[in-house]
Write a protein that holds these residues in place. Sequence first.
Motif, PDB file in Angstrom:
ATOM      1  N   PRO A 117      -6.957 -15.736  23.785  1.00 37.09           N
ATOM      2  CA  PRO A 117      -6.753 -15.448  25.205  1.00 37.09           C
ATOM      3  C   PRO A 117      -7.054 -14.367  25.935  1.00 37.09           C
ATOM      4  CG  PRO A 117      -4.751 -16.733  24.123  1.00 37.09           C
ATOM      5  CD  PRO A 117      -5.582 -16.233  23.218  1.00 37.09           C
ATOM      6  N   LYS A 118      -7.011 -13.057  25.050  1.00 37.20           N
ATOM      7  CA  LYS A 118      -7.338 -12.019  25.573  1.00 37.20           C
ATOM      8  C   LYS A 118      -9.015 -11.708  25.791  1.00 37.20           C
ATOM      9  CE  LYS A 118      -3.510  -8.985  23.931  1.00 37.20           C
ATOM     10  NZ  LYS A 118      -2.953  -7.953  23.341  1.00 37.20           N
ATOM     11  N   ALA A 119      -9.555 -12.469  24.604  1.00 36.49           N
ATOM     12  CA  ALA A 119     -11.101 -12.290  24.744  1.00 36.49           C
ATOM     13  C   ALA A 119     -11.497 -13.249  25.910  1.00 36.49           C
ATOM     14  CB  ALA A 119     -11.495 -12.901  23.345  1.00 36.49           C
ATOM     15  N   LEU A 120     -10.949 -14.292  26.111  1.00 34.43           N
ATOM     16  CA  LEU A 120     -11.372 -15.177  27.174  1.00 34.43           C
ATOM     17  C   LEU A 120     -11.079 -14.818  28.773  1.00 34.43           C
ATOM     18  CD1 LEU A 120      -9.833 -18.627  25.481  1.00 34.43           C
ATOM     19  CD2 LEU A 120     -12.210 -17.889  25.801  1.00 34.43           C
ATOM     20  N   ALA A 121     -10.183 -13.824  28.679  1.00 36.46           N
ATOM     21  CA  ALA A 121      -9.753 -13.686  30.054  1.00 36.46           C
ATOM     22  C   ALA A 121     -10.610 -12.910  30.845  1.00 36.46           C
ATOM     23  CB  ALA A 121      -8.418 -12.573  30.010  1.00 36.46           C
ATOM     24  N   PRO A 122     -11.637 -12.195  30.481  1.00 37.17           N
ATOM     25  CA  PRO A 122     -12.784 -11.571  31.461  1.00 37.17           C
ATOM     26  C   PRO A 122     -13.547 -12.921  32.045  1.00 37.17           C
ATOM     27  CG  PRO A 122     -12.467 -10.168  29.654  1.00 37.17           C
ATOM     28  CD  PRO A 122     -11.652 -11.624  29.357  1.00 37.17           C
ATOM     29  N   ALA A 123     -13.926 -13.643  31.290  1.00 38.25           N
ATOM     30  CA  ALA A 123     -14.715 -14.680  31.385  1.00 38.25           C
ATOM     31  C   ALA A 123     -14.072 -15.641  32.543  1.00 38.25           C
ATOM     32  CB  ALA A 123     -15.234 -15.542  30.397  1.00 38.25           C
ATOM     33  N   PHE A 124     -12.833 -15.788  32.325  1.00 36.66           N
ATOM     34  CA  PHE A 124     -11.838 -16.682  33.114  1.00 36.66           C
ATOM     35  C   PHE A 124     -11.653 -16.223  34.623  1.00 36.66           C
ATOM     36  CE2 PHE A 124      -8.029 -18.602  34.749  1.00 36.66           C
ATOM     37  CZ  PHE A 124      -8.043 -19.829  34.591  1.00 36.66           C
ATOM     38  N   ALA A 125     -11.467 -14.673  34.617  1.00 43.56           N
ATOM     39  CA  ALA A 125     -11.386 -14.092  35.843  1.00 43.56           C
ATOM     40  C   ALA A 125     -12.900 -14.063  36.762  1.00 43.56           C
ATOM     41  CB  ALA A 125     -11.078 -12.615  35.599  1.00 43.56           C
ATOM     42  N   SER A 126     -13.990 -13.815  36.004  1.00 39.79           N
ATOM     43  CA  SER A 126     -15.165 -13.860  36.410  1.00 39.79           C
ATOM     44  C   SER A 126     -15.415 -15.263  37.166  1.00 39.79           C
ATOM     45  CB  SER A 126     -16.284 -13.576  35.309  1.00 39.79           C
ATOM     46  OG  SER A 126     -17.649 -13.464  36.037  1.00 39.79           O
ATOM     47  N   LEU A 127     -15.400 -16.272  36.402  1.00 39.22           N
ATOM     48  CA  LEU A 127     -15.202 -17.621  36.940  1.00 39.22           C
ATOM     49  C   LEU A 127     -14.736 -17.784  38.175  1.00 39.22           C
ATOM     50  CD1 LEU A 127     -16.976 -20.286  36.578  1.00 39.22           C
ATOM     51  CD2 LEU A 127     -15.452 -21.139  35.046  1.00 39.22           C
ATOM     52  N   TRP A 149     -27.325 -21.744  46.561  1.00 35.53           N
ATOM     53  CA  TRP A 149     -26.440 -22.340  45.885  1.00 35.53           C
ATOM     54  C   TRP A 149     -26.614 -22.719  44.335  1.00 35.53           C
ATOM     55  CZ3 TRP A 149     -22.023 -20.485  47.026  1.00 35.53           C
ATOM     56  CH2 TRP A 149     -21.560 -20.360  48.433  1.00 35.53           C
ATOM     57  N   MET A 150     -27.932 -23.452  44.248  1.00 28.73           N
ATOM     58  CA  MET A 150     -28.247 -23.837  42.803  1.00 28.73           C
ATOM     59  C   MET A 150     -28.787 -22.310  42.036  1.00 28.73           C
ATOM     60  SD  MET A 150     -30.802 -26.889  43.698  1.00 28.73           S
ATOM     61  CE  MET A 150     -31.043 -27.558  41.857  1.00 28.73           C
ATOM     62  N   ASP A 151     -29.036 -21.413  42.472  1.00 30.81           N
ATOM     63  CA  ASP A 151     -29.520 -20.127  41.877  1.00 30.81           C
ATOM     64  C   ASP A 151     -28.113 -19.484  41.449  1.00 30.81           C
ATOM     65  OD1 ASP A 151     -32.037 -20.623  41.927  1.00 30.81           O
ATOM     66  OD2 ASP A 151     -32.491 -18.998  43.512  1.00 30.81           O
ATOM     67  N   PHE A 152     -27.085 -19.651  42.430  1.00 34.42           N
ATOM     68  CA  PHE A 152     -25.923 -18.902  42.470  1.00 34.42           C
ATOM     69  C   PHE A 152     -25.268 -19.489  41.169  1.00 34.42           C
ATOM     70  CE2 PHE A 152     -20.999 -19.174  43.032  1.00 34.42           C
ATOM     71  CZ  PHE A 152     -20.971 -17.830  43.394  1.00 34.42           C
ATOM     72  N   GLN A 153     -25.282 -20.917  41.033  1.00 32.09           N
ATOM     73  CA  GLN A 153     -24.676 -21.611  39.789  1.00 32.09           C
ATOM     74  C   GLN A 153     -25.152 -21.329  38.559  1.00 32.09           C
ATOM     75  OE1 GLN A 153     -26.498 -24.534  37.983  1.00 32.09           O
ATOM     76  NE2 GLN A 153     -24.721 -24.210  36.622  1.00 32.09           N
ATOM     77  N   LEU A 154     -26.702 -21.215  38.279  1.00 36.56           N
ATOM     78  CA  LEU A 154     -27.365 -20.540  37.214  1.00 36.56           C
ATOM     79  C   LEU A 154     -26.942 -19.391  36.863  1.00 36.56           C
ATOM     80  CD1 LEU A 154     -30.808 -22.305  37.058  1.00 36.56           C
ATOM     81  CD2 LEU A 154     -28.751 -22.708  35.525  1.00 36.56           C
ATOM     82  N   GLY A 155     -27.103 -18.436  37.981  1.00 40.63           N
ATOM     83  CA  GLY A 155     -27.082 -16.822  37.713  1.00 40.63           C
ATOM     84  C   GLY A 155     -25.688 -16.255  37.647  1.00 40.63           C
ATOM     85  N   THR A 156     -24.656 -16.904  38.413  1.00 36.67           N
ATOM     86  CA  THR A 156     -23.219 -16.353  38.442  1.00 36.67           C
ATOM     87  C   THR A 156     -22.242 -17.329  37.793  1.00 36.67           C
ATOM     88  OG1 THR A 156     -23.901 -15.255  40.517  1.00 36.67           O
ATOM     89  CG2 THR A 156     -21.624 -15.502  40.109  1.00 36.67           C
ATOM     90  N   VAL A 157     -22.322 -18.709  37.660  1.00 31.81           N
ATOM     91  CA  VAL A 157     -21.085 -19.458  37.318  1.00 31.81           C
ATOM     92  C   VAL A 157     -21.415 -19.936  35.691  1.00 31.81           C
ATOM     93  CG1 VAL A 157     -20.032 -21.804  37.818  1.00 31.81           C
ATOM     94  CG2 VAL A 157     -20.683 -20.442  39.456  1.00 31.81           C
ATOM     95  N   ALA A 158     -22.688 -19.929  35.437  1.00 30.24           N
ATOM     96  CA  ALA A 158     -23.102 -20.582  34.310  1.00 30.24           C
ATOM     97  C   ALA A 158     -22.417 -19.640  32.885  1.00 30.24           C
ATOM     98  CB  ALA A 158     -24.655 -20.990  34.094  1.00 30.24           C
ATOM     99  N   ALA A 159     -22.640 -18.341  33.000  1.00 30.55           N
ATOM    100  CA  ALA A 159     -22.428 -17.626  32.006  1.00 30.55           C
ATOM    101  C   ALA A 159     -20.768 -17.600  31.431  1.00 30.55           C
ATOM    102  CB  ALA A 159     -23.013 -16.260  32.070  1.00 30.55           C
ATOM    103  N   PRO A 160     -19.982 -17.161  32.518  1.00 27.88           N
ATOM    104  CA  PRO A 160     -18.587 -17.510  32.097  1.00 27.88           C
ATOM    105  C   PRO A 160     -18.162 -19.101  31.940  1.00 27.88           C
ATOM    106  CG  PRO A 160     -18.963 -17.053  34.603  1.00 27.88           C
ATOM    107  CD  PRO A 160     -20.427 -16.846  34.023  1.00 27.88           C
ATOM    108  N   LEU A 161     -18.696 -19.796  32.658  1.00 26.59           N
ATOM    109  CA  LEU A 161     -18.360 -21.197  32.131  1.00 26.59           C
ATOM    110  C   LEU A 161     -18.674 -21.553  30.820  1.00 26.59           C
ATOM    111  CD1 LEU A 161     -17.027 -23.903  33.002  1.00 26.59           C
ATOM    112  CD2 LEU A 161     -19.312 -24.550  33.880  1.00 26.59           C
ATOM    113  N   SER A 162     -19.916 -21.135  30.466  1.00 26.59           N
ATOM    114  CA  SER A 162     -20.198 -21.450  29.026  1.00 26.59           C
ATOM    115  C   SER A 162     -19.329 -20.670  27.904  1.00 26.59           C
ATOM    116  CB  SER A 162     -21.756 -20.898  28.980  1.00 26.59           C
ATOM    117  OG  SER A 162     -22.049 -21.064  27.324  1.00 26.59           O
ATOM    118  N   ALA A 163     -18.756 -19.390  28.219  1.00 27.27           N
ATOM    119  CA  ALA A 163     -17.919 -18.802  27.290  1.00 27.27           C
ATOM    120  C   ALA A 163     -16.679 -19.512  27.340  1.00 27.27           C
ATOM    121  CB  ALA A 163     -17.826 -17.405  27.957  1.00 27.27           C
ATOM    122  N   LEU A 164     -16.128 -19.869  28.376  1.00 26.74           N
ATOM    123  CA  LEU A 164     -14.819 -20.623  28.448  1.00 26.74           C
ATOM    124  C   LEU A 164     -14.936 -22.116  27.354  1.00 26.74           C
ATOM    125  CD1 LEU A 164     -13.748 -19.861  31.783  1.00 26.74           C
ATOM    126  CD2 LEU A 164     -12.768 -18.904  29.799  1.00 26.74           C
TER     127      LEU A 164
END
Length: 211
Positions: free
Chosen positions: A125-135, A96-111
Amino acid sequence: MLKVWGRINSVNVEKVIWTAQELGIPFERIEAGGAFGVVDTPDFRAMNPVGRVPVIEDDGFVLWESNAIVRYLATRHGLGTLMPSDLQAQAEAGRWMDFQLGTVAAPLSALTWGIVRTAPDKRDPKALAPAFASLGAALAIVEAALAGRTYLVGESLTVADIPLACCAHRWFNMPLEGTGLERPDLPNLAAWYGRLKARPAVQGLMPTPLT
C-alpha cells in the motif's frame, strides 16, 4: 471488415471496441496480448513493432496506438457526431484524449499492476499511495470539468469521453479492500461514468471484476 487485435480486458482495446460499437462498424476481434500471446510473433510485429494491443486493419490500412485508432474510426465513420466537426470542439476532444494518455494512464497502469494483478498478500500500500494520489488528482480535474455538463465536450458523446470513461471504470471498480486507500468523493465523475456505462454500445465491455 475491420479487424481488431486485442484482449477485451485491456483498457486500450476497450476504447477501440466501444468506438466501433458506438458507430455501428462491423468488426472481427482477434484475441492477442496477455495470456493470448501473439504480440511477439513476426506477423504481429510487422503490423506493430512495439508489440502491443490494440492494432487494427481496415481495408488494408494498419494502425496501432489506441487513441489514434479511436480518432481514425470516429473521423471516418462519425464526423459531426462522435468526432466533432467544429475545429475548436475537435481540439477540446483531442485535449482530453491527450490528458488520458499523458496524465491518467501511468498511475492507472501502476495501480492495475499493483492491485488488480498482484495477490492481496503481496500488495504494498505504501508503494501504491503516490500513484493512487496522482490518479485521484487527475480525475478531480475531470470532475471539475463535468460540473453542469452531461459530456466533456458539447451536448453529446464524443471521442473525449470514451478513453477517460474506460479509465474511470477501473477507478470505480478497483478492489481497495485491505490497502488503506480511499477514493475521494467525485460525484460528477460517478454520474458521468454511470450514464456512459449504461449505453448499449458498452454492454459486454469493461468487465468486472477487473483482471
